[in-house]
Scaffold this active site. Structure first.
Site, short mmCIF file in Angstrom:
data_model
loop_
_atom_site.label_atom_id
_atom_site.label_comp_id
_atom_site.label_asym_id
_atom_site.label_seq_id
_atom_site.Cartn_x
_atom_site.Cartn_y
_atom_site.Cartn_z
N THR A 9 0.82 -1.21 0.00
CA THR A 9 0.00 0.00 0.00
C THR A 9 0.85 1.26 0.00
OG1 THR A 9 -1.83 -1.12 1.08
CG2 THR A 9 -1.75 1.25 1.34
N SER B 33 1.48 -7.31 -0.44
CA SER B 33 2.15 -8.33 0.37
C SER B 33 1.33 -9.60 0.51
CB SER B 33 2.56 -7.79 1.73
OG SER B 33 1.47 -7.59 2.57
N ASP C 70 -0.13 -6.32 4.98
CA ASP C 70 -0.86 -7.57 5.25
C ASP C 70 0.03 -8.70 5.77
OD1 ASP C 70 -3.21 -6.36 4.59
OD2 ASP C 70 -3.43 -7.33 2.63
#
Ligand SMILES: *[C@@H]1O[C@H](CO)[C@@H](O)[C@H](O)[C@H]1NC(C)=O
Ligand SMILES: *[C@@H]1O[C@H](CO)[C@@H](O)[C@H](O)[C@H]1NC(C)=O
Ligand SMILES: *[C@@H]1O[C@H](CO)[C@@H](O)[C@H](O)[C@H]1NC(C)=O
Ligand SMILES: *[C@@H]1O[C@H](CO)[C@@H](O)[C@H](O)[C@H]1NC(C)=O
Ligand SMILES: *[C@@H]1O[C@H](CO)[C@@H](O)[C@H](O)[C@H]1NC(C)=O
Ligand SMILES: *[C@@H]1O[C@H](CO)[C@@H](O)[C@H](O)[C@H]1NC(C)=O
Ligand SMILES: *[C@@H]1O[C@H](CO)[C@@H](O)[C@H](O)[C@H]1NC(C)=O
Length: 374
Positions: A58, A104, A138
């Site tokens: 992100t 991820s 994540d």
């Protein structure tokens, strides 16, 4: 309206390589571009030197509008990440390498096995002060935990991500990156192992986990606590450096593929045959996310025991609650208790142990993290 981050990036030439002049369009499926030295800032010999390894996530993502914070596409390269916050050059000279550019959720061992030796190689250089890894949030705790077991230097390694895309109003990535570089270049960060930083907090990679799928304030170690906090982007620590009990360093040089370790979740009416099918599928170790302190259904225990006795494949019992400790169950001693480790951290430790050729007793000892020795 142009995203704030890119307005800043376009106006500055502090980074010698191409700064973003237009939105880069990189399909999310484009992987593994790793190229050395994608960024080399002008050297100021009186500053520390930090190397950034960018993996995607992100922090490197873009949305269509500045109010979208969930739907996003990973696309910014390490050049854009650095160009967006030239203030990091007040803390350190920067070299940046693109290792991958993926969310991820899809980052895998191919990237980890590439990244870890690069970090060791980098930290072994006298003129390198520390390393920053930019990463999706994540599975950030998985990469960080892995690195905490394979990095062989006392220099700081800081893993950083963001919860909002770079295009969002109040994007958190730029300030998180400034703090990560500040931390990686700080003498007070030496000897603290791999650290995670987001949202002003500094956590130990060994114990820190992601607790909320959406909130900025998501990385915590609720029981072991935080290591420190940023004030004016400088790290302030609560304690002197300490090592998590039982943490070891594994040598993965020469490892091309890590052993397959699968996670099975115990729950009411779980399908006990999963123990058989996962081992038939090639798993060389199994982690059960158990109920409570490692609990498994009675049929599950019986099948797991038969599979262990027939194959010798180690089965680690962890907990599906966010926190807690799994002790040895004397009635089912074939289950290796995970101690404090959650299932995905236990999976990585078991992976490194099986890869190193550990036998059952050595694995039990390895997972006895923090347990009193009798
Ligand atoms: C180099 O860094 C030092 C220490 O932060 C600073 O005082 C100096 O102005 C910098 N030099 C240049 C040319 O930016
Ligand atoms: C950073 O790298 C430069 C160039 O190699 C070197 O002159 C300088 O001493 C390094 N800084 C530190 C703190 O090692
Ligand atoms: C930090 O860097 C920015 C941008 O390069 C510069 O404008 C600013 O003066 C610097 N701040 C300090 C405190 O050195
Ligand atoms: C990891 O992902 C990359 C890129 O998607 C792929 O090329 C590679 O084969 C994957 N590795 C494994 C072990 O699945
Ligand atoms: C750390 O790992 C690197 C790369 O595998 C190796 O070259 C180096 O000798 C190791 N350093 C120590 C102190 O073990
Ligand atoms: C560190 O020194 C090596 C060898 O002298 C040099 O190639 C490298 O560019 C330097 N790194 C930094 C960050 O200055
Ligand atoms: C699972 O595997 C064990 C060991 O090979 C075997 O005894 C048992 O019958 C199998 N159970 C099922 C449901 O396949």
């Amino acid at each position: 309206m142009l995203p704030a981050v890119l307005v800043v990036a376009a106006g500055l030439a502090a980074v010698s390589t191409a700064a973003a002049s237009a939105l880069p369009v990189v399909p999310p499926s484009l992987h593994s571009l790793y190229a050395r030295q994608d960024v080399q800032s002008p050297i100021n010999a009186s500053l520390p030197n930090v190397t950034i390894f960018a993996t995607g996530g992100t922090i490197a993502s873009l949305s269509d509008t500045n109010t979208e914070t969930v739907v996003e596409t990973v696309g910014l390269g390490v050049q854009e990440l650095v160009a967006a916050v030239p203030e990091i050059l007040n803390y350190s000279n920067i070299q940046g390498y693109q290792v991958s550019n993926v969310p991820s959720s899809t980052l895998n061992q191919t990237v980890l096995l590439k990244l870890a030796p690069l970090i060791n190689e980098e930290l072994a250089k006298d003129n390198v002060t520390g390393v920053v890894v930019t990463h999706g949030s994540d599975t950030l705790e998985e990469t960080s935990f892995f690195l905490s077991l394979v990095v062989n230097s006392t220099k700081p390694v800081v893993v950083v991500g963001a919860m909002r895309p770079s295009t969002a109003l109040s994007a958190d990535g730029p300030l998180n990156l400034v703090q990560a570089v500040s931390l990686a270049s700080s003498p007070s960060a030496v000897g603290r192992g791999v650290m995670i930083t987001l949202n002003d907090r500094i956590g130990n990679a060994f114990y820190t986990s992601k607790y909320n799928a959406n909130a900025l304030d998501t990385f915590h170690s609720t029981e072991a606590g935080q290591l420190g906090f940023f004030i004016n982007q400088l790290p302030y620590f609560y304690y002197e450096p300490a090592t998590p009990i039982g943490r070891r360093t594994f040598d993965i040089s020469g490892t091309d593929v890590l052993p397959q370790i699968d996670i099975i979740v115990s729950h009411q009416d779980m399908d006990a045959k999963l123990f058989n099918s996962t081992v038939q599928n090639g798993a060389r170790g199994v982690v059960v996310a158990g109920t409570g302190a490692g609990g498994v259904t009675r049929p599950g225990i019986a099948v797991a025991k038969a599979v262990y006795e027939a194959t010798g494949v180690p089965i680690v019992a962890s907990h599906r609650t966010p926190d807690g400790f799994v002790p040895l169950d004397p009635d089912n001693a074939f289950f290796i208790p995970s101690g404090f480790l959650n299932p995905w951290k236990a999976r990585i430790l078991l992976q490194l142990a099986v890869n190193a050729g550990y036998g059952h007793d050595q694995i039990v000892d390895l997972f006895g993290l923090g347990q009193p020795k009798s």
